[in-house]
Design a protein around this motif. Sequence first.
Motif, PDB file in Angstrom:
ATOM      1  N   HIS A 194     -10.413   0.563  -2.240  1.00  0.00           N
ATOM      2  CA  HIS A 194      -9.618  -0.175  -3.218  1.00  0.00           C
ATOM      3  C   HIS A 194      -9.249  -1.569  -2.710  1.00  0.00           C
ATOM      4  O   HIS A 194      -9.248  -2.541  -3.481  1.00  0.00           O
ATOM      5  N   VAL A 195      -8.899  -1.673  -1.441  1.00  0.00           N
ATOM      6  CA  VAL A 195      -8.564  -2.978  -0.870  1.00  0.00           C
ATOM      7  C   VAL A 195      -9.763  -3.919  -0.947  1.00  0.00           C
ATOM      8  O   VAL A 195      -9.622  -5.116  -1.275  1.00  0.00           O
ATOM      9  N   GLU A 196     -10.952  -3.397  -0.693  1.00  0.00           N
ATOM     10  CA  GLU A 196     -12.139  -4.240  -0.787  1.00  0.00           C
ATOM     11  C   GLU A 196     -12.378  -4.710  -2.214  1.00  0.00           C
ATOM     12  O   GLU A 196     -12.821  -5.843  -2.444  1.00  0.00           O
ATOM     13  N   ILE A 236       0.869  -1.174   0.000  1.00  0.00           N
ATOM     14  CA  ILE A 236       0.000   0.000   0.000  1.00  0.00           C
ATOM     15  C   ILE A 236       0.907   1.226   0.000  1.00  0.00           C
ATOM     16  O   ILE A 236       1.839   1.323   0.802  1.00  0.00           O
ATOM     17  N   ILE A 237       0.646   2.138  -0.924  1.00  0.00           N
ATOM     18  CA  ILE A 237       1.466   3.343  -1.033  1.00  0.00           C
ATOM     19  C   ILE A 237       0.573   4.562  -0.837  1.00  0.00           C
ATOM     20  O   ILE A 237      -0.385   4.768  -1.570  1.00  0.00           O
ATOM     21  N   ILE A 244      -2.260   3.818  -3.841  1.00  0.00           N
ATOM     22  CA  ILE A 244      -1.871   2.600  -4.544  1.00  0.00           C
ATOM     23  C   ILE A 244      -2.098   1.415  -3.621  1.00  0.00           C
ATOM     24  O   ILE A 244      -1.621   1.402  -2.483  1.00  0.00           O
ATOM     25  N   ASN A 245      -2.770   0.413  -4.136  1.00  0.00           N
ATOM     26  CA  ASN A 245      -3.098  -0.781  -3.360  1.00  0.00           C
ATOM     27  C   ASN A 245      -2.890  -1.963  -4.300  1.00  0.00           C
ATOM     28  O   ASN A 245      -3.583  -2.079  -5.311  1.00  0.00           O
ATOM     29  N   GLN A 246      -1.908  -2.824  -3.992  1.00  0.00           N
ATOM     30  CA  GLN A 246      -1.481  -3.792  -4.986  1.00  0.00           C
ATOM     31  C   GLN A 246      -1.010  -5.092  -4.359  1.00  0.00           C
ATOM     32  O   GLN A 246      -0.562  -5.119  -3.207  1.00  0.00           O
TER      33      GLN A 246
END
Length: 509
Positions: free
Chosen positions: A387-389, A260-261, A267-269
Amino acid sequence: MGDYLLGLDAGNTVIKAVIFDRAGREVAHAGEEGHSRMPCPGHVERDLGELWANAKRVIRTCLDRSGIAAADIAAIGCAGHGNGLYALDRNGEPFLGIQSLDTRATGLVEEWAADAVGDRTYPIARQRPWPSQTPTLLAWLKRHRPEVFQRIGTVFYSKDFVVNRLTGERVSEMSDMSGAGLLDLAVRRYDRRLMEAYGLGDCMDLLPRLIESADIAGRVTEEVAAETGLAAGTPVVAGLFDVVASALGSGVSRTGSASIIAGTWSINQVIIDGPDLGGPVFMSSTFDRARYMAMENSATSAANLEWLVREFFYGEHAEGASPFDACCALAAEIQPAADDPLYHPYLYGAQQDGHARAGFYGIAGWHTKGHMIRALLEGVAFGHRQHVETLRGAGATFDQAVLSGGGSRSRLWPQIFADVLGVPVSVAISRETGALGAAIAAGTGVGLFADFTEGADAMVRIDRHYRPNAALAGHYDRRYALYNDIAEAMAPLWRRLSAAAPTATGAAA
């Protein structure tokens, strides 16, 4: 071979140069802030001459501070913000820099959505058009600024521009090009079907030579060596999309690990073995020669705190202290309460709505500066949670994450992330994770490391760990639901507000 690696990080605002030893210890650092131009609503641009001048200055300063010989640098790697549009003219000279905060093409994206263009691009690139995506901006210029479009000779990215100036090579690499929706992701090459879907079928010649991230793009020229103090002939690798570099530089290098940035962008990757996670996500890019990064991103993160500090809090801190630390200290004094204000972090639109605007909600007379700052910190974390969801809904599974970017420097914000996301959060020792990731790619390119994972194991160390506070789980669940309800209610009003602004097609490119 030299014992040091130089990592450059060309972000939306600052370019940095950092020299690392092979163990990842920072030897010297220099940074310089650039300036964005906003000639009309939605347009966010930069001067490429300034970017290159700043790059040369930080390289020379970093070398001077390091006390090492330039010949001791084994290789150079560069990371840079993805998307936007950086262009050379047809003579190979610097021409145009559009940043990834630009939203001028929102109307074009809506038009393409109605025409189902994304249904054609997603199966190939694992990405649908969005406003500051490179091909979308290029198509906007082709339609609205044909005189500008006709002068473009090369389209690439911020770090590619720096690599071009260092080496003279017209080149880009897999992570940035895939992150912009310009590659057939499964076979890792340009695809004319994509360009035709964007209305750019006649523009294949604008795309530069494509290589892997750790491949050597070229070598420092004699002219650049004289201007920067670098040794002529030093290898320069192609580099990395900055979000991939930052993940790598924070130690995220194994399949299934999450990054996570909290930087300019949210940003979530998560690293995956193939180009598909399972369900749809915002974008996927390459990670190394075999793996990929599934991402959920938007321009809704720490840039909000930068804006708040710049516009309202500069000067309100002790001499020599950071205004960001001072703001976070005010927020840390606030005990979370049910009636705390809420904040939407949409200074540059939302991922699915370019018309979205930022806003504070629920402010009362007893709320203080600390409440406002904490609301912003929480609002950014709520945006990351959305985004994480989505990633989890698409099939991602992870029970911890590594946080990097400017937001990770705070002692308070990582704890808010852990509480809002409900997972343990770690922070690496190095603050310059983008530059470190670029340095790892450089070391891999010249054979110091077998691959990115070996490089990360050698050069990255974790500093801090944060566990979620179970007592706040229900509190944040309720506030997150209210955050989403307000956004849904505001959406038609944002559109009306956006419609009242000057049209993006009425300003200079």
